[in-house]
Design a protein around this motif. Sequence first.
Motif, PDB file in Angstrom:
ATOM      1  N   GLN A  13      -0.559  50.014 -32.115  1.00 42.91           N
ATOM      2  CA  GLN A  13      -1.729  50.758 -31.667  1.00 42.91           C
ATOM      3  C   GLN A  13      -1.699  52.144 -32.299  1.00 42.91           C
ATOM      4  O   GLN A  13      -0.708  52.862 -32.197  1.00 42.91           O
ATOM      5  N   SER A  19      -4.720  61.911 -27.398  1.00 43.91           N
ATOM      6  CA  SER A  19      -3.491  61.525 -26.716  1.00 43.91           C
ATOM      7  C   SER A  19      -2.565  62.730 -26.551  1.00 43.91           C
ATOM      8  O   SER A  19      -2.365  63.514 -27.459  1.00 43.91           O
ATOM      9  N   ALA A  25       3.933  55.640 -27.056  1.00 43.15           N
ATOM     10  CA  ALA A  25       2.975  54.544 -26.906  1.00 43.15           C
ATOM     11  C   ALA A  25       2.341  54.214 -28.243  1.00 43.15           C
ATOM     12  O   ALA A  25       2.009  53.064 -28.513  1.00 43.15           O
ATOM     13  N   PHE A  30       2.728  45.467 -30.373  1.00 39.88           N
ATOM     14  CA  PHE A  30       2.053  44.562 -29.463  1.00 39.88           C
ATOM     15  C   PHE A  30       1.836  43.228 -30.149  1.00 39.88           C
ATOM     16  O   PHE A  30       1.797  43.155 -31.380  1.00 39.88           O
ATOM     17  N   ARG A  47      -6.889  41.291 -26.397  1.00 40.58           N
ATOM     18  CA  ARG A  47      -5.931  41.431 -25.305  1.00 40.58           C
ATOM     19  C   ARG A  47      -4.575  41.394 -25.985  1.00 40.58           C
ATOM     20  O   ARG A  47      -4.265  40.458 -26.735  1.00 40.58           O
ATOM     21  N   LYS A  49      -0.134  42.301 -25.699  1.00 39.20           N
ATOM     22  CA  LYS A  49       0.969  42.464 -24.752  1.00 39.20           C
ATOM     23  C   LYS A  49       2.167  43.072 -25.453  1.00 39.20           C
ATOM     24  O   LYS A  49       2.361  42.935 -26.657  1.00 39.20           O
ATOM     25  N   SER A  50       2.963  43.772 -24.656  1.00 37.61           N
ATOM     26  CA  SER A  50       4.235  44.331 -25.107  1.00 37.61           C
ATOM     27  C   SER A  50       5.193  44.209 -23.933  1.00 37.61           C
ATOM     28  O   SER A  50       4.839  43.677 -22.885  1.00 37.61           O
ATOM     29  N   GLY A  53       3.710  45.518 -20.731  1.00 36.97           N
ATOM     30  CA  GLY A  53       2.601  44.831 -20.071  1.00 36.97           C
ATOM     31  C   GLY A  53       1.481  44.494 -21.036  1.00 36.97           C
ATOM     32  O   GLY A  53       1.653  44.551 -22.246  1.00 36.97           O
ATOM     33  N   GLU A  54       0.333  44.141 -20.465  1.00 35.85           N
ATOM     34  CA  GLU A  54      -0.839  43.765 -21.263  1.00 35.85           C
ATOM     35  C   GLU A  54      -1.926  44.812 -21.124  1.00 35.85           C
ATOM     36  O   GLU A  54      -2.005  45.506 -20.123  1.00 35.85           O
ATOM     37  N   ARG A  55      -2.782  44.869 -22.147  1.00 37.38           N
ATOM     38  CA  ARG A  55      -3.933  45.768 -22.106  1.00 37.38           C
ATOM     39  C   ARG A  55      -5.002  45.260 -23.054  1.00 37.38           C
ATOM     40  O   ARG A  55      -4.731  44.440 -23.924  1.00 37.38           O
ATOM     41  N   ALA A  56      -6.197  45.765 -22.875  1.00 29.54           N
ATOM     42  CA  ALA A  56      -7.311  45.457 -23.772  1.00 29.54           C
ATOM     43  C   ALA A  56      -7.467  46.631 -24.729  1.00 29.54           C
ATOM     44  O   ALA A  56      -7.371  47.787 -24.321  1.00 29.54           O
ATOM     45  N   VAL A  57      -7.667  46.318 -26.015  1.00 26.82           N
ATOM     46  CA  VAL A  57      -7.849  47.369 -27.022  1.00 26.82           C
ATOM     47  C   VAL A  57      -8.945  46.961 -27.995  1.00 26.82           C
ATOM     48  O   VAL A  57      -9.227  45.783 -28.179  1.00 26.82           O
TER      49      VAL A  57
END
Length: 66
Positions: A13, A19, A25, A30, A47, A49-50, A53-57
Amino acid sequence: MSHKFKIGQRVRQARRPSSVDSGSAASSIFEIVRLMPEERSGEPAYRVKSAAGERAVLEGELTLAS
């Protein structure tokens, strides 16, 4: 617009200019786990993951990890 990345690819990312963190981060790796519909702007979303956890980017926030 089609998705640039595929499920299973490892990505990084990109750092956002707003930021405030030290970059930890931004340097996380991911894995793409799902291709999501495009945003209203037409930009593809993912979607990911690392270990954290997971996140939308959005696609513009990602680069391929080497």
